[in-house]
Write a protein that holds these residues in place. Structure first.
Motif, PDB file in Angstrom:
ATOM      1  N   PHE A 457       0.718  -1.355   0.058  1.00 48.60           N
ATOM      2  CA  PHE A 457      -0.091   0.258   0.037  1.00 48.60           C
ATOM      3  C   PHE A 457       0.535   1.193  -0.126  1.00 48.60           C
ATOM      4  CE2 PHE A 457      -3.170  -3.064   1.281  1.00 48.60           C
ATOM      5  CZ  PHE A 457      -4.125  -2.830   0.720  1.00 48.60           C
ATOM      6  N   ARG A 458       2.010   0.821   0.352  1.00 45.95           N
ATOM      7  CA  ARG A 458       3.114   2.508   0.719  1.00 45.95           C
ATOM      8  C   ARG A 458       3.963   2.547  -0.200  1.00 45.95           C
ATOM      9  NH1 ARG A 458       3.201   5.445   5.701  1.00 45.95           N
ATOM     10  NH2 ARG A 458       5.469   5.793   5.076  1.00 45.95           N
ATOM     11  N   GLU A 459       4.150   1.254  -1.082  1.00 45.89           N
ATOM     12  CA  GLU A 459       5.455   2.008  -1.862  1.00 45.89           C
ATOM     13  C   GLU A 459       5.346   0.718  -3.378  1.00 45.89           C
ATOM     14  OE1 GLU A 459       8.973   0.510  -0.033  1.00 45.89           O
ATOM     15  OE2 GLU A 459       8.570   1.461   1.570  1.00 45.89           O
ATOM     16  N   THR A 460       4.883  -0.105  -3.064  1.00 44.00           N
ATOM     17  CA  THR A 460       5.146  -0.417  -4.421  1.00 44.00           C
ATOM     18  C   THR A 460       3.712  -1.196  -5.728  1.00 44.00           C
ATOM     19  OG1 THR A 460       4.234  -3.269  -3.487  1.00 44.00           O
ATOM     20  CG2 THR A 460       6.735  -2.512  -3.091  1.00 44.00           C
ATOM     21  N   GLY A 461       2.644  -0.861  -4.460  1.00 47.66           N
ATOM     22  CA  GLY A 461       0.449  -0.800  -5.231  1.00 47.66           C
ATOM     23  C   GLY A 461       0.774   0.198  -6.264  1.00 47.66           C
ATOM     24  N   GLY A 462       1.167   1.566  -5.880  1.00 45.46           N
ATOM     25  CA  GLY A 462       1.016   2.469  -7.058  1.00 45.46           C
ATOM     26  C   GLY A 462      -0.112   3.131  -6.502  1.00 45.46           C
ATOM     27  N   PHE A 463      -0.487   3.467  -4.490  1.00 45.31           N
ATOM     28  CA  PHE A 463      -1.357   3.919  -4.326  1.00 45.31           C
ATOM     29  C   PHE A 463      -1.629   5.151  -4.950  1.00 45.31           C
ATOM     30  CE2 PHE A 463      -2.254  -0.504  -3.483  1.00 45.31           C
ATOM     31  CZ  PHE A 463      -3.787  -0.625  -3.375  1.00 45.31           C
ATOM     32  N   THR A 464      -2.219   6.360  -4.268  1.00 44.04           N
ATOM     33  CA  THR A 464      -2.204   7.938  -4.336  1.00 44.04           C
ATOM     34  C   THR A 464      -3.698   8.193  -2.866  1.00 44.04           C
ATOM     35  OG1 THR A 464      -1.243   8.492  -6.461  1.00 44.04           O
ATOM     36  CG2 THR A 464      -2.271  10.019  -4.916  1.00 44.04           C
ATOM     37  N   TYR A 465      -2.570   9.154  -1.594  1.00 46.95           N
ATOM     38  CA  TYR A 465      -3.152   9.372  -1.214  1.00 46.95           C
ATOM     39  C   TYR A 465      -4.168  10.821  -1.475  1.00 46.95           C
ATOM     40  CZ  TYR A 465      -4.830  11.224   3.892  1.00 46.95           C
ATOM     41  OH  TYR A 465      -6.504  12.342   4.351  1.00 46.95           O
ATOM     42  N   ASP A 466      -5.551  10.897  -1.266  1.00 41.93           N
ATOM     43  CA  ASP A 466      -6.119  11.974  -1.784  1.00 41.93           C
ATOM     44  C   ASP A 466      -7.250  12.270  -1.148  1.00 41.93           C
ATOM     45  OD1 ASP A 466      -7.348  14.343  -3.000  1.00 41.93           O
ATOM     46  OD2 ASP A 466      -6.592  13.771  -4.794  1.00 41.93           O
ATOM     47  N   LEU A 467      -7.316  12.609  -0.267  1.00 44.75           N
ATOM     48  CA  LEU A 467      -8.805  12.217   0.363  1.00 44.75           C
ATOM     49  C   LEU A 467      -9.979  13.060  -0.469  1.00 44.75           C
ATOM     50  CD1 LEU A 467     -10.673  12.772   3.232  1.00 44.75           C
ATOM     51  CD2 LEU A 467      -9.968  15.239   3.184  1.00 44.75           C
ATOM     52  N   ARG A 468     -10.512  14.273  -1.095  1.00 45.35           N
ATOM     53  CA  ARG A 468     -10.850  14.478  -2.138  1.00 45.35           C
ATOM     54  C   ARG A 468     -11.614  13.953  -3.612  1.00 45.35           C
ATOM     55  NH1 ARG A 468      -7.487  19.591  -0.427  1.00 45.35           N
ATOM     56  NH2 ARG A 468      -9.227  21.275   0.192  1.00 45.35           N
ATOM     57  N   ALA A 469     -10.817  12.668  -3.373  1.00 42.80           N
ATOM     58  CA  ALA A 469     -10.939  11.895  -4.421  1.00 42.80           C
ATOM     59  C   ALA A 469     -11.123  11.061  -4.288  1.00 42.80           C
ATOM     60  CB  ALA A 469      -9.482  11.661  -5.666  1.00 42.80           C
ATOM     61  N   ALA A 470     -11.541  10.174  -2.981  1.00 43.21           N
ATOM     62  CA  ALA A 470     -11.066   8.934  -1.992  1.00 43.21           C
ATOM     63  C   ALA A 470     -13.019   8.713  -1.769  1.00 43.21           C
ATOM     64  CB  ALA A 470     -10.811   9.578  -0.621  1.00 43.21           C
ATOM     65  N   PRO A 471     -12.585   7.322  -2.716  1.00 46.61           N
ATOM     66  CA  PRO A 471     -14.807   6.948  -2.213  1.00 46.61           C
ATOM     67  C   PRO A 471     -15.301   7.183  -1.390  1.00 46.61           C
ATOM     68  CG  PRO A 471     -12.907   4.986  -2.905  1.00 46.61           C
ATOM     69  CD  PRO A 471     -11.808   6.428  -2.928  1.00 46.61           C
ATOM     70  N   ASN A 472     -16.501   6.771  -1.664  1.00 47.02           N
ATOM     71  CA  ASN A 472     -17.068   7.132  -0.022  1.00 47.02           C
ATOM     72  C   ASN A 472     -16.909   5.265   0.304  1.00 47.02           C
ATOM     73  OD1 ASN A 472     -17.573   9.598   1.124  1.00 47.02           O
ATOM     74  ND2 ASN A 472     -19.051   9.986  -0.526  1.00 47.02           N
ATOM     75  N   GLY A 473     -17.471   5.493   1.653  1.00 50.45           N
ATOM     76  CA  GLY A 473     -16.937   4.125   1.988  1.00 50.45           C
ATOM     77  C   GLY A 473     -15.975   2.950   2.134  1.00 50.45           C
ATOM     78  N   THR A 474     -16.452   2.099   2.900  1.00 50.71           N
ATOM     79  CA  THR A 474     -15.603   1.029   2.832  1.00 50.71           C
ATOM     80  C   THR A 474     -16.103  -0.565   3.036  1.00 50.71           C
ATOM     81  OG1 THR A 474     -16.251   0.281   5.344  1.00 50.71           O
ATOM     82  CG2 THR A 474     -14.553   1.601   4.951  1.00 50.71           C
ATOM     83  N   GLY A 475     -17.602  -0.372   1.767  1.00 45.94           N
ATOM     84  CA  GLY A 475     -18.392  -1.679   1.619  1.00 45.94           C
ATOM     85  C   GLY A 475     -17.019  -2.439   0.250  1.00 45.94           C
ATOM     86  N   ASN A 476     -17.695  -3.564   0.214  1.00 50.81           N
ATOM     87  CA  ASN A 476     -16.899  -4.285  -0.711  1.00 50.81           C
ATOM     88  C   ASN A 476     -16.877  -3.757  -2.853  1.00 50.81           C
ATOM     89  OD1 ASN A 476     -17.019  -6.757   0.859  1.00 50.81           O
ATOM     90  ND2 ASN A 476     -18.944  -7.471   0.262  1.00 50.81           N
ATOM     91  N   GLY A 477     -17.968  -3.192  -2.558  1.00 51.11           N
ATOM     92  CA  GLY A 477     -17.806  -2.376  -3.547  1.00 51.11           C
ATOM     93  C   GLY A 477     -16.885  -1.305  -3.979  1.00 51.11           C
ATOM     94  N   THR A 478     -16.548  -0.473  -2.808  1.00 49.25           N
ATOM     95  CA  THR A 478     -15.770   0.945  -2.616  1.00 49.25           C
ATOM     96  C   THR A 478     -14.308   0.176  -2.733  1.00 49.25           C
ATOM     97  OG1 THR A 478     -17.559   1.997  -1.317  1.00 49.25           O
ATOM     98  CG2 THR A 478     -14.654   2.141  -0.975  1.00 49.25           C
ATOM     99  N   LEU A 479     -14.181  -1.591  -2.608  1.00 50.24           N
ATOM    100  CA  LEU A 479     -13.337  -1.878  -1.489  1.00 50.24           C
ATOM    101  C   LEU A 479     -12.429  -2.345  -2.976  1.00 50.24           C
ATOM    102  CD1 LEU A 479     -11.008  -2.756   0.301  1.00 50.24           C
ATOM    103  CD2 LEU A 479     -12.427  -5.171   0.842  1.00 50.24           C
ATOM    104  N   GLU A 480     -13.312  -3.421  -3.819  1.00 51.94           N
ATOM    105  CA  GLU A 480     -12.904  -3.651  -4.894  1.00 51.94           C
ATOM    106  C   GLU A 480     -12.669  -2.374  -5.934  1.00 51.94           C
ATOM    107  OE1 GLU A 480     -15.110  -6.906  -8.440  1.00 51.94           O
ATOM    108  OE2 GLU A 480     -15.927  -5.308  -7.629  1.00 51.94           O
ATOM    109  N   ASP A 481     -13.137  -1.423  -6.342  1.00 48.60           N
ATOM    110  CA  ASP A 481     -13.126   0.120  -7.145  1.00 48.60           C
ATOM    111  C   ASP A 481     -11.255   0.241  -6.428  1.00 48.60           C
ATOM    112  OD1 ASP A 481     -15.095   0.140  -8.348  1.00 48.60           O
ATOM    113  OD2 ASP A 481     -16.545   1.407  -6.994  1.00 48.60           O
ATOM    114  N   PHE A 482     -10.875   0.620  -5.062  1.00 50.95           N
ATOM    115  CA  PHE A 482     -10.074   1.407  -4.224  1.00 50.95           C
ATOM    116  C   PHE A 482      -8.283   0.232  -4.939  1.00 50.95           C
ATOM    117  CE2 PHE A 482      -7.138   0.952  -1.084  1.00 50.95           C
ATOM    118  CZ  PHE A 482      -6.184   1.804  -0.903  1.00 50.95           C
TER     119      PHE A 482
END
Length: 791
Positions: A457-482
């Protein structure tokens, strides 16, 4: 259902429907605390309700079947609501999609903004409109079409349960009094009309059903008074005894619109407060810890597939914040540790029912009824009026020194933590499961898997921290999109949730913690946490180390990770590109590429293609959730309809294969189901003399009033006599006597019991038979007896 035999006149049925609508509308005014402009939904509910009532009155007047009446009302209500939301009176696929988007936006506003919600943000009224019209249809159907007015009171009570649980002030007394008055009037009108069907009343004032001394008036008033007053009293008294914990699944705002921070539902409240933009100081600590961080508020144990919640908690009366605490679960005595003293002062800006504490801690001393859950060691307010505003308390924090060689991080044995901390719902997407396994494939133990996940999550996966562009929620659909390669933009909520879910997939106990990240120093040994420090992180369990914190959120938000997790481990492993490619193709995206191994990029907005792909996947997840919910509802209704019948058939088959006492028990259950007299406490022969008068010919055609008696069913009467004789011999003969042996050897007793059961069933009306078949009282009677015994 068939049409009513005695349809009411149009004015009468229209009056009843109008009173039901007004009562429901007045009850819905209790929701006005959710929005600053209540007219945005109340006016629209009234318009849709008028259509529902008018159609229902006409159809009932024309004696239409009840199911047809309710179906037409539901269809008309849906069309009117869709027209009010979209502006188009013509239903189409685009209209349905627009309604779905409006409801999704309303739910997002409810989770993001504090009540009352302003019209300047995405509107909440479509959600209130749909729910309000649904209650209008339910109340009209139950009270006017099905003529079960007392049952409609449950729907009215449900309306009040929403603001009671979500708003600080709850529903107003004015709307409750008016709605209660309307409910009593509904009861009176229904009782008066039912009694008038028996014919014209007698006496000098028989021309008016409201006249003094009129039996219709007196009976209606008595019925409405007893039922209505009892229901109203229960509506006032019962909520006081209903326990409330911060595990809400639908959050409609939390603050008062000012700079104050309310934390009842930690995940939703945290995002709402971060999005405000205003940095509000909340907690000040004075400590000898040179580098304090991660002040924990709450732990979320349960993942439902929709969100994380605190789950069931064991907050025993003796587990108070009054000093020393138990040893941290799973932490070996050999782990070196350092203690630091804290004095914590919370200002009036933080209104929380969870007490911020260090984890792990050796002691907490706080005034008030704060109780800790021994499995999580977080503190909950046991008093409804207790919160953190203005608190001043002390604690002793423990800082274990795990080193960097992993010696204390052993794989946990089965049963070392509650099952809930490993459970996952069945709907976790295959992409998430495949990604968890493929990323950690090189690891040889749980510690290495956790380190690799954090690095992914921090280095090798190509993730970006962005509060405004983050999806809403922590459910299965949001998790898959994320986690999809086209997504991978989020904030701490998604990072913590994703790592915890993936850890559970790998068999590592995991949970999500919510609290403060890092304070600002404001003096010598004095630090201050503010609203911008709110954060979420995963905690994983290892034998020897206990529950430990990991930090998957990238360096755009969190600069460093715990020393014990900043160690070398096998490579991150390749992603499961097959699963990811399949998902990308189905959502209209491009083919999957290998993960970006570069460090996390600076914050940047995702392109339109990624947004479209994420949006499509979000709709897919929402559709799957709705479909799954409907399936669960269908299964639940099917179970409620078929379950009692199935249980009864199984019990009958078991009893008919038993001895005389079991056969006698089946006769008792049959009599109970058919509503036939069964004098408990009497001898079998006395009971038999009562039952014989209710026997009928089991081979005769079903009649509304069948003839009964021993002369009508002589064979069944003889069978009943033999069965009574067998029961008496079983109960009263000496063990081993010839009479008892003869009873035990008789094989015809079962056939006698079956014949008596069939004859008793033939002796009641077809309606009573159907009720006995689908709603057997004998299935519920043992439960009621048990409850009475426990009281």
């Amino acid at each position: 259902m068939n049409a009513p035999r005695n349809p009411s006149s149009l004015p009468s049925t229209l009056l009843l429907g109008t009173v039901a609508l007004l009562t429901t509308w007045v009850a819905l005014t209790a929701w006005q605390g959710f929005v600053t402009e209540p007219g945005s939904y109340l006016g629209r509910v009234a318009a849709a309700g008028a259509v529902v009532v008018l159609l229902g009155a006409v159809l009932r007047w024309r004696a239409a079947p009840r199911l047809v009446t309710i179906g037409v009302q539901v269809l008309a209500a849906a069309l009117v609501v869709a027209w009010q939301i979209t502006g188009s009176p013509v239903p189409s696929g685009g209209t349905l999609a627009e309604v779905g988007n409006a409801l999704s936006t309303a739910v997002d506003s409810a989770r993001t903004y504090s009540a009352p919600i302003s019209p300047r943000v995405p509107p909440l009224w479509p959600l209130l409109l749909v729910c309000g019209v649904a209650f209008v249809v339910i109340v009209d159907a139950v009270a006017c079409t099905l003529r079960r007015v007392p049952g409609a009171g449950l729907a009215l009570l449900a309306i009040y349960s929403v603001p009671s649980g979500l708003l600080d002030q709850g529903p107003g007394w004015g709307s409750f009094v008016l709605a209660a008055t309307g409910f009593l009037l509904l009861l009176h009108l229904d009782a008066r009309e039912s009694l008038q069907r028996w014919g014209r009343s007698l006496g000098p004032d028989d021309a008016s059903p409201w006249g003094h001394g009129n039996p219709v008036r007196e009976a209606a008033r008595a019925g409405a008074g007893r039922i209505g007053v009892t229901a109203t009293v229960l509506a006032l008294v019962i909520p006081a005894f209903v326990p409330v914990l911060g595990t809400d699944f639908f959050d409609l705002g939390g603050g008062d619109g000012s700079g104050d921070i309310r934390i009842r539902k930690p995940i939703a409240d945290m995002r709402r407060d971060l999005e405000r933009g205003e940095d509000v100081p909340m907690v000040q600590v004075r400590t000898d810890d040179p580098d304090p961080s991660y002040l924990r508020i709450s732990v979320l144990n349960r993942f439902t597939g929709v969100e994380w919640s605190s789950g069931d908690r064991d907050v025993a009366q003796e587990n108070t914040a009054s000093g020393a605490l138990p040893e941290p679960a799973g932490l070996a005595a050999s782990v070196p540790r350092t203690q630091y003293d804290y004095r914590v002062q919370i200002n009036d800006h933080l209104d929380s029912t969870w007490l911020p504490t260090q984890f792990p801690a050796a002691a907490v001393q706080a005034e008030g009824d704060w109780r800790f859950d021994p499995t999580t060691m977080d503190f909950l307010a046991a008093d409804d009026d207790l919160d953190t505003r203005g608190m001043d308390y002390t604690m002793t924090a423990l800082e274990p020194d795990y080193g960097t060689d992993g010696r204390y991080f052993r794989d946990p044995a089965g049963g070392s933590v509650p099952d809930e901390l490993l459970e996952l719902p069945s709907g976790v997407p295959a992409l998430v499961r495949d990604l968890a396994r493929s990323v950690t494939a090189p690891a040889t133990n749980d510690y290495e898997r956790a380190v690799i996940l954090q690095r992914f999550f921090r280095e090798t996966g190509g993730f970006t921290y962005d509060l405004r562009a983050a999806p809403n929620g922590t459910g299965n659909g949001t998790l898959e999109d994320f986690l999809a390669p086209s997504g991978r933009v989020g904030y701490c909520e998604q990072f913590a949730s994703a790592m915890a879910v993936m850890a559970r997939i790998l068999g590592i106990p995991a949970r999500v913690a919510v609290g403060f990240l890092e304070p600002d120093p404001i003096g010598d040994g004095v630090f201050e946490y503010s609203s911008h420090d709110l954060h979420a992180w995963p905690e994983l369990y290892f034998a020897g180390a206990g529950w430990v914190r990991f930090e998957p959120t990238p360096s755009g938000r969190v600069e460093s990770v715990p020393d014990y997790s900043d160690v070398s481990a096998p490579g991150s492993g390749p992603e499961n590109t097959d699963a990811a490619t399949s998902r990308s193709a189905s959502s209209g995206g491009t083919a999957t590429v290998a993960p970006n191994t570069a460090a996390s990029k600076p914050t940047e907005a995702p392109d339109a293609t990624a947004d479209d792909s994420a949006g499509g996947a979000s709709h897919t997840g929402r559709n799957l959730a709705v479909g799954g919910g409907l399936l669960v509802l269908v299964l639940l209704v099917t179970g409620l309809v078929l379950g009692p019948r199935s249980v009864r058939k199984t019990a009958r088959r078991s009893r008919l294969g038993g001895g005389p006492d079991e056969l006698w028990a089946e006769l008792r259950a049959t009599s109970l189901d058919l509503d036939l007299p069964w004098p408990d406490g009497r001898s079998p022969r006395e009971i038999g003399t009562v039952l014989v008068d209710h026997l009928a010919d089991p081979d005769a055609e079903p009649l509304e009033r069948p003839r009964t008696g021993p002369d009508v069913a002589p064979q069944a009467a003889d069978a009943l006599e033999r069965l009574v004789d067998a029961v008496e011999r079983t109960r009263y003969a000496r063990p081993g006597s010839p009479a008892a042996v003869a009873v035990a050897e008789r094989s015809a007793t079962e056939a006698d019991a079956a014949l008596v059961v069939a004859s008793l069933t033939a002796g009641v009306t077809p309606r009573a038979r159907r009720r006995a078949q689908w709603l057997p009282r004998s299935v519920w009677r043992p439960l009621r007896v048990s409850l009475r015994t426990r009281r």
